[in-house]
Design an enzyme around this catalytic site. Sequence first.
Site, PDB file in Angstrom:
ATOM      1  N   GLY A 347       0.814  -1.207   0.000  1.00 40.56           N
ATOM      2  CA  GLY A 347       0.000   0.000   0.000  1.00 40.56           C
ATOM      3  C   GLY A 347       0.851   1.261   0.000  1.00 40.56           C
ATOM      4  N   THR A 348       0.427   2.266  -0.752  1.00 38.46           N
ATOM      5  CA  THR A 348       1.268   3.442  -0.988  1.00 38.46           C
ATOM      6  C   THR A 348       0.445   4.713  -1.120  1.00 38.46           C
ATOM      7  OG1 THR A 348       1.161   2.888  -3.330  1.00 38.46           O
ATOM      8  CG2 THR A 348       3.113   2.191  -2.154  1.00 38.46           C
ATOM      9  N   THR A 349       1.151   5.846  -1.113  1.00 36.81           N
ATOM     10  CA  THR A 349       0.533   7.132  -1.439  1.00 36.81           C
ATOM     11  C   THR A 349       1.473   7.913  -2.346  1.00 36.81           C
ATOM     12  OG1 THR A 349      -0.633   9.043  -0.520  1.00 36.81           O
ATOM     13  CG2 THR A 349       1.449   8.429   0.538  1.00 36.81           C
TER      14      THR A 349
END
Length: 530
Positions: A347-349
């Site tokens: 999961g990333t931004t």
Amino acid sequence: MSRIRHNAFMKPGIVGTTGCARVASGHAETTRAATEVLRAGGNAVDALIAAGWTACVAEPVFCSPGGGGYALVRPRGRAGLVLDSFAQTPARRRLDGEDFFAISGDFGTDRQEFHIGLGSAAVPGMVAGLFALQRRHARLPMRELMAPAIALTRDGVELNAVQREALCILEPIVRASDGAAQIFGLDDAAAPLPKLGERVANPALAASFEALASEGAGLFYHGELAREMAQQSLDRGGHLRLIDFQRYRAHWHRPLYWQLGRARIGSNPPPAFGGIMVQLMTRALERQLPRAARFGSVAHLEALIEAMHISEQQRRRLERPECLKESGQLMRAFRALDGPVPIVARGTTQISVRDADGNLAGMTLSNGEGCGRAVPGRGFMLNNMLGEEDLNRLGFGRWPCNRRLASMMAPTVIEHAGRRIVLGSGGSNRIRTAIAQVLCNVMHFGMDLNEAVRAPRLHLEGQALSVECSSEAWSEDVFDWLNRHWPEARHWPRRSLFFGGVHAVSDDDQAADPRRLGAACTLDRPGPAG
């Protein structure tokens, strides 16, 4: 020591104003921090750094000082650079007493297994990366760049719908320990999750940020904080030792560039894997998509699925598609990945910035999902990168020692039709498909950035096809075709964070992904440099 020559940003007053400053990120507070720094006279990298620290507060499910990431810097009129500050595997494994276990995240339409515990934590690189960016490209001191994040940790952030949804999906990680729960505003692991709109503060993280602003990255990799993280790992089932923190370095690289028609695209190079996957998919999509195809048509859908199939085959190393033979650079990139490549997709931004002098910068950050164990009294948890299945193909705990992890993250810059765009995405394995679909929407279908980002997406993982069926969805012919050829396809009734979160800025536009409740902003007159 890097051999890449310093590419300093152009200074105000030398080239004159070349347009508006623009920011797009996954949260309104992250974007606000970047705009504050731009108004104070900072450049694109100053804004990127401030936004990165703030994302740890505003987007704690996706981002943490205990994680890592990649930044792509494209100064106006200069060559681009990529900074690798992603996670590193420990120098050796512990032989017994590992703190490592599985949990299940519930996306509603889909479920995904994650592995957490201190035994899942790799050496974090985010702090080293932000300080490396500041030393090389920033105008403002780090204390000033950290000020918005420090204020926010004390004042608190209103929990928005996407962060609340992510908390629900990863609730087993939030409840893995009292310390983890306190990061998200809970008194302990048994307390109910915070409600939508509730303000969540993190004073322990504020104190950690204050110490980093005063003492620098040395605190995190050589000083008291490094010793605390190493001791926690030793005592409670992790693999990290003090020497792992002391040896960590962020690395500068040239971007991986390729031509796509008249467009020139640059992205994350080896040892990362994301740029290669974006290159492979965009080239395959260009080959497969008929010139006269319309968005949402059966021809468009067939081309997307085939391009995803090709890129997935290569990722699994089942075969080398014919299109590889047309790019010597891509072949060299794959040769650079020969041997055991530790690949992770978590999961990333994404944060994307353009300043008024035309400098571009983008950064993708990740904490995985977090290991579920907070660093005592510090207000953050380490990553769970060692829990990635692809990293443990020989069985969990069999990852290669002392190796930089090869991430699917891919901050990307494109020069097309007289303008430049910097973009990237969160979304684990969906990163490559999200970026490629947005690029296709811009270059092939002529959409503006907001249309391109908002348009419905699909994703193929193995033989599992997921299709976003929002109000702008596909034609009736598409659904007839899907029922015949993909009867088991999962239909998502609305836009979902499952399909990534693309945040993009260009020389004349900006777009934040509504799937992550992203926020974009234009500054007509940023302040002068101090």
